[in-house]
Design an enzyme around this catalytic site. Sequence first.
Site, PDB file in Angstrom:
ATOM      1  CG  HIS A 137     -27.455  97.001 105.123  1.00  0.00           C
ATOM      2  ND1 HIS A 137     -27.811  96.050 106.047  1.00  0.00           N
ATOM      3  CD2 HIS A 137     -26.574  97.827 105.755  1.00  0.00           C
ATOM      4  CE1 HIS A 137     -27.192  96.296 107.196  1.00  0.00           C
ATOM      5  NE2 HIS A 137     -26.430  97.370 107.042  1.00  0.00           N
ATOM      6  CG  ASP A 197     -25.527 102.016 107.292  1.00  0.00           C
ATOM      7  OD1 ASP A 197     -24.486 101.874 106.618  1.00  0.00           O
ATOM      8  OD2 ASP A 197     -25.864 101.243 108.207  1.00  0.00           O
ATOM      9  N   GLY A 207     -30.131  97.185 110.829  1.00  0.00           N
ATOM     10  CA  GLY A 207     -30.763  97.114 112.139  1.00  0.00           C
ATOM     11  C   GLY A 207     -31.581  98.371 112.420  1.00  0.00           C
ATOM     12  CB  ILE A 244     -29.084  91.315 106.598  1.00  0.00           C
ATOM     13  CG1 ILE A 244     -27.887  92.175 107.070  1.00  0.00           C
ATOM     14  CG2 ILE A 244     -28.635  89.870 106.419  1.00  0.00           C
ATOM     15  CD1 ILE A 244     -27.381  91.782 108.464  1.00  0.00           C
TER      16      ILE A 244
HETATM   17  C1  HDC Z   1     -18.718 101.347 112.997  1.00  0.00           C
HETATM   18  C2  HDC Z   1     -19.993 101.838 112.252  1.00  0.00           C
HETATM   19  C3  HDC Z   1     -21.241 101.539 113.018  1.00  0.00           C
HETATM   20  C4  HDC Z   1     -22.440 101.441 112.159  1.00  0.00           C
HETATM   21  C5  HDC Z   1     -23.521 100.544 112.761  1.00  0.00           C
HETATM   22  C6  HDC Z   1     -23.541  99.205 112.111  1.00  0.00           C
HETATM   23  C7  HDC Z   1     -23.626  99.218 110.603  1.00  0.00           C
HETATM   24  C8  HDC Z   1     -24.882  98.574 110.040  1.00  0.00           C
HETATM   25  O1  HDC Z   1     -24.889  98.831 108.635  1.00  0.00           O
HETATM   26  C9  HDC Z   1     -24.850  97.095 110.318  1.00  0.00           C
HETATM   27  C10 HDC Z   1     -26.200  96.509 110.543  1.00  0.00           C
HETATM   28  O2  HDC Z   1     -27.209  97.154 110.529  1.00  0.00           O
HETATM   29  S1  HDC Z   1     -26.255  94.813 110.883  1.00  0.00           S
HETATM   30  C11 HDC Z   1     -27.986  94.421 110.998  1.00  0.00           C
HETATM   31  C12 HDC Z   1     -28.568  94.498 112.369  1.00  0.00           C
HETATM   32  N1  HDC Z   1     -27.944  93.624 113.348  1.00  0.00           N
HETATM   33  C13 HDC Z   1     -28.129  92.286 113.326  1.00  0.00           C
HETATM   34  O3  HDC Z   1     -28.762  91.716 112.469  1.00  0.00           O
HETATM   35  C14 HDC Z   1     -27.508  91.514 114.475  1.00  0.00           C
HETATM   36  C15 HDC Z   1     -28.448  90.474 114.992  1.00  0.00           C
HETATM   37  N2  HDC Z   1     -27.891  89.810 116.175  1.00  0.00           N
HETATM   38  C16 HDC Z   1     -27.095  88.729 116.075  1.00  0.00           C
HETATM   39  O4  HDC Z   1     -26.834  88.232 114.985  1.00  0.00           O
HETATM   40  C17 HDC Z   1     -26.535  88.155 117.363  1.00  0.00           C
HETATM   41  O5  HDC Z   1     -27.339  88.575 118.443  1.00  0.00           O
HETATM   42  C18 HDC Z   1     -25.069  88.613 117.634  1.00  0.00           C
HETATM   43  C19 HDC Z   1     -24.144  88.025 116.575  1.00  0.00           C
HETATM   44  C20 HDC Z   1     -24.956  90.133 117.672  1.00  0.00           C
HETATM   45  C21 HDC Z   1     -24.644  88.060 119.005  1.00  0.00           C
HETATM   46  O6  HDC Z   1     -24.967  86.711 119.062  1.00  0.00           O
HETATM   47  P1  HDC Z   1     -24.090  85.682 119.891  1.00  0.00           P
HETATM   48  O7  HDC Z   1     -22.671  85.735 119.435  1.00  0.00           O
HETATM   49  O8  HDC Z   1     -24.797  84.370 119.847  1.00  0.00           O
HETATM   50  O9  HDC Z   1     -24.123  86.314 121.330  1.00  0.00           O
HETATM   51  P2  HDC Z   1     -24.596  85.641 122.686  1.00  0.00           P
HETATM   52  O10 HDC Z   1     -23.825  84.380 122.918  1.00  0.00           O
HETATM   53  O11 HDC Z   1     -26.082  85.584 122.728  1.00  0.00           O
HETATM   54  O12 HDC Z   1     -24.135  86.745 123.763  1.00  0.00           O
HETATM   55  C22 HDC Z   1     -22.754  86.966 124.008  1.00  0.00           C
HETATM   56  C23 HDC Z   1     -22.606  88.239 124.807  1.00  0.00           C
HETATM   57  O13 HDC Z   1     -22.926  89.347 123.966  1.00  0.00           O
HETATM   58  C24 HDC Z   1     -24.054  90.082 124.484  1.00  0.00           C
HETATM   59  N3  HDC Z   1     -24.907  90.364 123.328  1.00  0.00           N
HETATM   60  C25 HDC Z   1     -25.615  89.465 122.622  1.00  0.00           C
HETATM   61  N4  HDC Z   1     -26.261  90.069 121.616  1.00  0.00           N
HETATM   62  C26 HDC Z   1     -25.955  91.374 121.704  1.00  0.00           C
HETATM   63  C27 HDC Z   1     -26.342  92.494 120.951  1.00  0.00           C
HETATM   64  N5  HDC Z   1     -27.177  92.411 119.924  1.00  0.00           N
HETATM   65  N6  HDC Z   1     -25.855  93.702 121.318  1.00  0.00           N
HETATM   66  C28 HDC Z   1     -25.021  93.823 122.384  1.00  0.00           C
HETATM   67  N7  HDC Z   1     -24.633  92.775 123.143  1.00  0.00           N
HETATM   68  C29 HDC Z   1     -25.092  91.568 122.795  1.00  0.00           C
HETATM   69  C30 HDC Z   1     -24.723  89.141 125.468  1.00  0.00           C
HETATM   70  O14 HDC Z   1     -25.375  89.877 126.504  1.00  0.00           O
HETATM   71  C31 HDC Z   1     -23.560  88.348 125.988  1.00  0.00           C
HETATM   72  O15 HDC Z   1     -22.892  89.100 126.987  1.00  0.00           O
HETATM   73  P3  HDC Z   1     -22.554  88.445 128.414  1.00  0.00           P
HETATM   74  O16 HDC Z   1     -21.602  87.337 128.086  1.00  0.00           O
HETATM   75  O17 HDC Z   1     -21.953  89.543 129.221  1.00  0.00           O
HETATM   76  O18 HDC Z   1     -23.863  87.963 128.946  1.00  0.00           O
END
Ligand code: HDC
Length: 285
Positions: A193, A188, A211, A208
């Site tokens: 990153h 990736d 994940g 960052i």
């Molecule tokens: C296409 C190519 C694919 C390749 C893969 C990706 C490429 C990689 O290089 C990228 C990465 O590795 S990025 C690094 C790892 N990820 C992160 O750091 C994300 C961390 N999480 C966040 O920032 C927030 O949780 C965030 C922003 C994710 C959500 O936060 P909020 O907006 O505050 O959400 P919240 O209000 O708590 O919830 C809203 C609804 O969303 C659902 N939800 C929350 N977190 C989730 C998550 N992590 N995954 C899936 N669903 C999630 C909640 O359940 C909620 O749903 P509902 O309204 O139905 O209850």
Amino acid sequence: MPIEYPAILDLKETGKEYSFTDRDTMLYALGVGMGSDPMNLDELRFVYEKDLRALPTLATVVAWGAGVPTDKLGVDYKLVLHGEEKTILHRPMPVEGTLVADSSVVEVYDKGEGKGAIIVRETVLRDKADGEKIATLQRTIFARGDGGSGGNTGPTPVPHAIPEREPDKVVEYRMAGNQAAIYRLSGDRNPLHIDPERGQAAGFDGPIVHGLCTYGFTCRAVVEAFCGFDPDSVASHEARFSAPVFPGDSLRVKLWKEDEKTISFEAEVPERGKTVIRNGLTKLR
Ligand SMILES: CCCCCCC[C@@H](O)CC(=O)SCCNC(=O)CCNC(=O)[C@H](O)C(C)(C)COP(=O)(O)OP(=O)(O)OC[C@H]1O[C@@H](n2cnc3c(N)ncnc32)[C@H](O)[C@@H]1OP(=O)(O)O
């Protein structure tokens, strides 16, 4: 191009081949911090070709690129974060081989404009030699720039609940300053990153950690804490990414043994008081 729902659910990619060698297996283990203590003979087996073992979560990188291409999904990739990952091991992860990947889009949840879209994808990896399934990867991305473009507006599936009691075991690691720089060589190469400007464009102070790198650390913790470093005991490993991890962060993995075959886990960065992985569940064979 915005997300086109429900047409996005017809996107598929089948029969794509990927080969990997013991070098990929060892590089992945280094990417999740294994082998930093040269006297740790248990971890040595993951970074040394003699009697090499593969961490189960190696499955998440060996066919990197498999899946419907991001440009076809119609998302703003700069704002995409990895949301959740589940790896199901149908049999132990080999240390080398050729895989055939079949990928599809399972569902899109529309969380509304200004919030985001959650896209669930699945890739099945088969051993080219015998056609048998090795692993199924269920991958959720949180496309923060694409809410309101259409999709299922119902609630997203509720993730695994963690016990409220104190953990049974705690494993601590420190991510190296170059952890993401090493990890990205497993596949990736998202500039988020490594490139400070891309980190800032995504709303962070700098790059960052992937994940899936943190996810690999949590699988390593399960294998250390409950499997006597036998990776073949892991049948599945899943988690939700709840906050970003930065290079150099330390990681405290809290683990609960629910029964002989069920481990729950979470991970936090103690110096920032942040839980970065929630709802973790490992099933053992
Ligand atoms: C296409 C190519 C694919 C390749 C893969 C990706 C490429 C990689 O290089 C990228 C990465 O590795 S990025 C690094 C790892 N990820 C992160 O750091 C994300 C961390 N999480 C966040 O920032 C927030 O949780 C965030 C922003 C994710 C959500 O936060 P909020 O907006 O505050 O959400 P919240 O209000 O708590 O919830 C809203 C609804 O969303 C659902 N939800 C929350 N977190 C989730 C998550 N992590 N995954 C899936 N669903 C999630 C909640 O359940 C909620 O749903 P509902 O309204 O139905 O209850």
